[in-house]
Design a protein around this motif. Structure first.
Motif, mmCIF file in Angstrom:
data_model
loop_
_atom_site.group_PDB
_atom_site.id
_atom_site.type_symbol
_atom_site.label_atom_id
_atom_site.label_comp_id
_atom_site.label_asym_id
_atom_site.label_seq_id
_atom_site.Cartn_x
_atom_site.Cartn_y
_atom_site.Cartn_z
ATOM 1 N N ASN A 64 13.714 1.614 11.478
ATOM 2 C CA ASN A 64 12.349 2.059 10.843
ATOM 3 C C ASN A 64 12.075 2.164 9.505
ATOM 4 N N ILE A 65 11.217 1.443 8.935
ATOM 5 C CA ILE A 65 10.954 1.542 7.500
ATOM 6 C C ILE A 65 9.667 2.173 7.257
ATOM 7 N N GLY A 66 8.827 2.309 8.223
ATOM 8 C CA GLY A 66 7.544 2.866 7.845
ATOM 9 C C GLY A 66 6.438 1.736 7.647
ATOM 10 N N ALA A 67 5.185 2.081 7.892
ATOM 11 C CA ALA A 67 4.150 1.192 8.005
ATOM 12 C C ALA A 67 3.819 0.530 6.766
ATOM 13 N N SER A 68 3.911 1.044 5.591
ATOM 14 C CA SER A 68 3.857 0.647 4.223
ATOM 15 C C SER A 68 4.649 -0.395 3.830
ATOM 16 N N GLU A 69 5.840 -0.298 4.025
ATOM 17 C CA GLU A 69 6.907 -1.354 3.872
ATOM 18 C C GLU A 69 6.859 -2.367 4.618
ATOM 19 N N SER A 70 6.338 -2.240 5.803
ATOM 20 C CA SER A 70 6.111 -3.195 7.124
ATOM 21 C C SER A 70 5.191 -4.299 6.392
ATOM 22 N N TYR A 71 4.112 -3.466 5.854
ATOM 23 C CA TYR A 71 2.949 -4.203 5.521
ATOM 24 C C TYR A 71 3.359 -5.302 4.445
ATOM 25 N N ASN A 72 4.066 -4.594 3.306
ATOM 26 C CA ASN A 72 4.564 -5.310 2.221
ATOM 27 C C ASN A 72 5.306 -6.680 2.775
ATOM 28 N N ARG A 73 6.137 -6.290 3.893
ATOM 29 C CA ARG A 73 6.753 -7.533 4.434
ATOM 30 C C ARG A 73 6.129 -8.409 4.890
ATOM 31 N N CYS A 74 4.916 -8.277 5.543
ATOM 32 C CA CYS A 74 3.956 -9.093 6.303
ATOM 33 C C CYS A 74 3.366 -9.891 5.101
ATOM 34 N N ILE A 75 2.893 -9.114 3.904
ATOM 35 C CA ILE A 75 2.331 -10.069 2.930
ATOM 36 C C ILE A 75 2.994 -10.982 2.613
ATOM 37 N N GLY A 145 -1.030 -10.589 -5.728
ATOM 38 C CA GLY A 145 -0.062 -10.423 -6.920
ATOM 39 C C GLY A 145 0.919 -9.366 -6.566
ATOM 40 N N ASP A 146 1.128 -8.530 -7.543
ATOM 41 C CA ASP A 146 2.270 -7.421 -7.373
ATOM 42 C C ASP A 146 1.668 -6.016 -6.711
ATOM 43 N N ALA A 147 0.239 -6.151 -6.069
ATOM 44 C CA ALA A 147 -0.151 -5.029 -5.370
ATOM 45 C C ALA A 147 0.714 -4.871 -4.186
ATOM 46 N N LYS A 148 1.115 -3.600 -4.037
ATOM 47 C CA LYS A 148 1.867 -2.947 -2.742
ATOM 48 C C LYS A 148 1.291 -1.930 -2.182
ATOM 49 N N PHE A 149 1.702 -1.681 -1.183
ATOM 50 C CA PHE A 149 1.598 -0.445 -0.098
ATOM 51 C C PHE A 149 2.797 0.251 -0.586
ATOM 52 N N GLU A 154 1.407 12.514 0.080
ATOM 53 C CA GLU A 154 0.031 12.906 -0.491
ATOM 54 C C GLU A 154 -0.949 12.081 0.266
ATOM 55 N N PHE A 155 -0.936 10.788 0.479
ATOM 56 C CA PHE A 155 -1.816 10.132 0.970
ATOM 57 C C PHE A 155 -1.330 8.604 1.485
ATOM 58 N N ALA A 156 -2.263 7.965 2.263
ATOM 59 C CA ALA A 156 -1.778 6.987 3.116
ATOM 60 C C ALA A 156 -1.445 5.789 2.114
ATOM 61 N N GLY A 157 -0.566 5.017 2.578
ATOM 62 C CA GLY A 157 0.282 3.809 1.594
ATOM 63 C C GLY A 157 -0.828 2.877 1.006
ATOM 64 N N ASP A 158 -2.151 2.729 1.816
ATOM 65 C CA ASP A 158 -2.936 1.477 1.365
ATOM 66 C C ASP A 158 -3.575 2.060 0.194
ATOM 67 N N TRP A 159 -3.651 3.320 -0.321
ATOM 68 C CA TRP A 159 -4.373 4.032 -1.363
ATOM 69 C C TRP A 159 -4.015 3.125 -2.714
ATOM 70 N N ASP A 160 -2.634 3.160 -2.989
ATOM 71 C CA ASP A 160 -2.279 2.508 -4.279
ATOM 72 C C ASP A 160 -2.523 0.954 -4.057
ATOM 73 N N PHE A 161 -2.566 0.305 -3.003
ATOM 74 C CA PHE A 161 -2.501 -1.227 -2.943
ATOM 75 C C PHE A 161 -4.060 -1.249 -2.980
ATOM 76 N N ASN A 162 -4.868 -0.511 -2.634
ATOM 77 C CA ASN A 162 -6.424 -0.679 -2.922
ATOM 78 C C ASN A 162 -6.797 -0.471 -4.463
ATOM 79 N N VAL A 163 -6.153 0.615 -5.110
ATOM 80 C CA VAL A 163 -6.381 0.789 -6.551
ATOM 81 C C VAL A 163 -5.713 -0.208 -7.109
ATOM 82 N N ALA A 164 -4.803 -0.928 -6.978
ATOM 83 C CA ALA A 164 -4.193 -2.193 -7.494
ATOM 84 C C ALA A 164 -5.080 -3.154 -7.596
#
Length: 199
Positions: A64-75, A145-149, A154-164
């Motif tokens: 189990n690596i968590g939703a954020s890294e799993s999203y990155n793998r899907c992308i 590009g290099d945007a990542k979850f 502190e907050f959900a993994g999609d925040w940094d992805f969205n900011v990028a």
């Protein structure tokens, strides 16, 4: 346009069929689900679904690596022109077809609105900036590009992805349509599972 639908899944047996069935198959070039070492029968449900859904591609995390890294793998695995991101415990409403019909290649991001479990409508506006970083958008894959979850406490993994993505100054279309049902608030929602990677 070829659309890749992406989701991580961890112990999602209660919800995942509803999510999969909500994806309009006429628009689904591929559906990539990353099974994040589920301990329930999520994987068995996916394998059975694949028998009648050739677009489904199942990725398997041995640990189990968590939703954020799993999203990155899907992308990373996606090959469509655009990616549509959805949590495995959420679902689209029928108007998603009206959103997908507008994806014509002119914009980097196509935004739509969501309705929460308790009936609150969350609208995305061009003035929001970094606010409302949820999954209610369809994104040109090459624009990511290099945007990542990310995995943070502190907050959900999609925040940094969205900011990028916002920092890249995308050309956006705001469809104004409510097309996503967000299964929140509730305990153990998919939106909290990014924290699992910290444990």
């Amino acid at each position: 346009m070829k659309i890749s639908f992406l989701t991580p899944a961890y112990n999602s047996s209660e919800w995942i069929l509803t999510m999969l069935n909500s994806i309009p198959k006429d628009y689904a070039y591929e559906i990539i689900v990353c099974n994040d070492a589920s301990t329930d029968n999520t994987l068995e449900i996916l394998e059975e679904y694949k028998k009648t859904c050739p677009q489904l591609k199942i990725l398997i995390n041995e640990t189990n690596i968590g939703a954020s890294e799993s999203y990155n793998r899907c992308i990373a695995e996606a090959t469509g022109d655009y990616v549509a991101i959805i949590d495995s415990d959420d679902c689209y409403v029928p108007t998603i077809s009206d959103v997908l019909a507008q994806v014509d290649g002119e914009y980097d991001i196509y935004y739509y609105n969501m309705i929460t479990r308790n009936g609150k409508i969350v609208e995305k506006a061009h003035t929001d900036g970094y606010q409302w970083p949820g999954q209610f958008k369809i994104i040109r894959r090459t624009f990511i590009g290099d945007a990542k979850f990310t995995t943070q406490s502190e907050f959900a993994g999609d925040w940094d992805f969205n900011v990028a993505l916002v920092n890249k100054i995308p050309k956006c279309k705001y469809t104004g349509l409510v097309a996503y049902w967000y299964n929140f608030p509730r305990e153990n929602s998919e939106s909290d599972l990014h924290l699992r990677g910290l444990k």
